[in-house]
Motif scaffolding. Sequence first.
Motif, PDB file in Angstrom:
ATOM      1  N   LEU A 169       0.829 -66.436 -63.349  1.00  0.00           N
ATOM      2  CA  LEU A 169      -0.006 -67.207 -62.439  1.00  0.00           C
ATOM      3  C   LEU A 169       0.766 -67.519 -61.156  1.00  0.00           C
ATOM      4  O   LEU A 169       1.997 -67.468 -61.130  1.00  0.00           O
ATOM      5  CB  LEU A 169      -0.440 -68.517 -63.116  1.00  0.00           C
ATOM      6  N   LYS A 170       0.038 -67.857 -60.107  1.00  0.00           N
ATOM      7  CA  LYS A 170       0.662 -68.199 -58.833  1.00  0.00           C
ATOM      8  C   LYS A 170       0.984 -69.689 -58.820  1.00  0.00           C
ATOM      9  O   LYS A 170       0.068 -70.522 -58.894  1.00  0.00           O
ATOM     10  CB  LYS A 170      -0.270 -67.860 -57.673  1.00  0.00           C
ATOM     11  N   ALA A 171       2.269 -70.018 -58.719  1.00  0.00           N
ATOM     12  CA  ALA A 171       2.677 -71.414 -58.762  1.00  0.00           C
ATOM     13  C   ALA A 171       4.009 -71.587 -58.051  1.00  0.00           C
ATOM     14  O   ALA A 171       4.871 -70.704 -58.117  1.00  0.00           O
ATOM     15  CB  ALA A 171       2.790 -71.909 -60.198  1.00  0.00           C
ATOM     16  N   THR A 172       4.180 -72.742 -57.396  1.00  0.00           N
ATOM     17  CA  THR A 172       5.428 -73.064 -56.716  1.00  0.00           C
ATOM     18  C   THR A 172       5.773 -74.528 -56.948  1.00  0.00           C
ATOM     19  O   THR A 172       4.948 -75.408 -56.680  1.00  0.00           O
ATOM     20  CB  THR A 172       5.328 -72.824 -55.198  1.00  0.00           C
ATOM     21  N   PHE A 173       6.963 -74.789 -57.468  1.00  0.00           N
ATOM     22  CA  PHE A 173       7.469 -76.154 -57.565  1.00  0.00           C
ATOM     23  C   PHE A 173       7.866 -76.619 -56.170  1.00  0.00           C
ATOM     24  O   PHE A 173       8.593 -75.929 -55.458  1.00  0.00           O
ATOM     25  CB  PHE A 173       8.679 -76.194 -58.501  1.00  0.00           C
ATOM     26  N   ARG A 174       7.379 -77.791 -55.776  1.00  0.00           N
ATOM     27  CA  ARG A 174       7.677 -78.349 -54.454  1.00  0.00           C
ATOM     28  C   ARG A 174       8.560 -79.583 -54.629  1.00  0.00           C
ATOM     29  O   ARG A 174       8.096 -80.640 -55.052  1.00  0.00           O
ATOM     30  CB  ARG A 174       6.387 -78.710 -53.715  1.00  0.00           C
ATOM     31  N   ALA A 175       9.838 -79.432 -54.298  1.00  0.00           N
ATOM     32  CA  ALA A 175      10.804 -80.514 -54.492  1.00  0.00           C
ATOM     33  C   ALA A 175      10.641 -81.596 -53.428  1.00  0.00           C
ATOM     34  O   ALA A 175      10.498 -81.297 -52.239  1.00  0.00           O
ATOM     35  CB  ALA A 175      12.218 -79.960 -54.450  1.00  0.00           C
ATOM     36  N   THR A 176      10.695 -82.856 -53.858  1.00  0.00           N
ATOM     37  CA  THR A 176      10.564 -83.985 -52.926  1.00  0.00           C
ATOM     38  C   THR A 176      11.707 -84.985 -53.082  1.00  0.00           C
ATOM     39  O   THR A 176      11.657 -86.059 -52.486  1.00  0.00           O
ATOM     40  CB  THR A 176       9.228 -84.710 -53.138  1.00  0.00           C
ATOM     41  N   GLY A 177      12.719 -84.657 -53.856  1.00  0.00           N
ATOM     42  CA  GLY A 177      13.853 -85.549 -54.061  1.00  0.00           C
ATOM     43  C   GLY A 177      15.136 -84.760 -54.171  1.00  0.00           C
ATOM     44  O   GLY A 177      15.140 -83.532 -54.237  1.00  0.00           O
ATOM     45  N   GLN A 178      16.250 -85.489 -54.202  1.00  0.00           N
ATOM     46  CA  GLN A 178      17.547 -84.827 -54.118  1.00  0.00           C
ATOM     47  C   GLN A 178      17.823 -83.884 -55.285  1.00  0.00           C
ATOM     48  O   GLN A 178      18.371 -82.795 -55.094  1.00  0.00           O
ATOM     49  CB  GLN A 178      18.674 -85.863 -53.977  1.00  0.00           C
ATOM     50  N   THR A 179      17.419 -84.262 -56.492  1.00  0.00           N
ATOM     51  CA  THR A 179      17.711 -83.405 -57.636  1.00  0.00           C
ATOM     52  C   THR A 179      16.914 -82.114 -57.549  1.00  0.00           C
ATOM     53  O   THR A 179      17.452 -81.016 -57.746  1.00  0.00           O
ATOM     54  CB  THR A 179      17.399 -84.130 -58.958  1.00  0.00           C
TER      55      THR A 179
END
Length: 334
Positions: A169-179
Amino acid sequence: MMIGKPYLLFLGDAPDQLAAKVAQGIRDWRPGDAVGQFRLPGCGAGVGLPDMTLEEAKAAGAKTLVIGVANRGGVFSEAWKAVLLEALEAGFDLASGLHNLLRDEADLAAAARANGCRLHDVRLPGERYPIANGRRRAGKRCLAVGTDCSVGKMYTALAMEAEMMRRGLKATFRATGQTGILITGSGVPLDAVVADFMAGAVEWLTPDNDDDHWDLIEGQGSLFHVSYSGVTMALIHGGQPDALILCHEPTRSHMRGLPGYGLPSLEQLRDLALPIAQVANPACKVVGISVNTKALGEQEALDYLAGIEARMGLPAVDPFRHGAGRLVDALEAV
């Protein structure tokens, strides 16, 4: 962000395991990126890597000492300074996700220059973000929201991304914090963005995409946490999620860092977060529940999840322990 790998994870004098969540996140999601851990006397945390001196880590190929501690306020402990300076003198780059920037420490900056080393401050916004405009964007978005801080919102999104990629499937994790940024190498350090631009930064992070593509947005803070609710609101309105995942840790006796505040129930979280999300996206739905059951035995965890599911009529899983398949099933049904 080109941070030299592999890492030596600096746990310093972290008082407990949760305080070392940056190091733990790297260890869990990018195990090949770290060769060892460095702990000061009295450290109350560990991430299951060999304890190493700077010399041992250098011999093992480590290039960057990563500060793996996330403390309240994001500040350096003076107890760390001697090790950080020694690391620079030994030729290590330094990477940190604290609000207290490496480059603002005159002695660290001078040592980095003298030794030809780099200082990586990942909690420093690298773009001029716009003010949010609220325009609907193509593609789909899922946001994890929590009853408290540090309950597994990032782990939920990463586990769902891994499962969706496995399914093609088409998916992207979008990071919003330092870790998340240290794990993936990109993202927005949202709690370091000027307040008026936070929602716009989330819009920038999750732009128009294919209609069948899911952005899996890393959640931050909690609407119920009086210290960090603002960043959660920005994620909800800037992200315009089509789906919410409720996240919870069942053994907490009070909100993280706030002994006078008890945790809300999952029902309270649902009933507050969903109407706020529907301001920006009237079609938003709560589709599942993610529970961090690390502190529970296996049967205790399964019984707890079954009870939530019976009570709330939604799939309830620990995606890190048992897999994110049922949460992804719920997304595919949206």
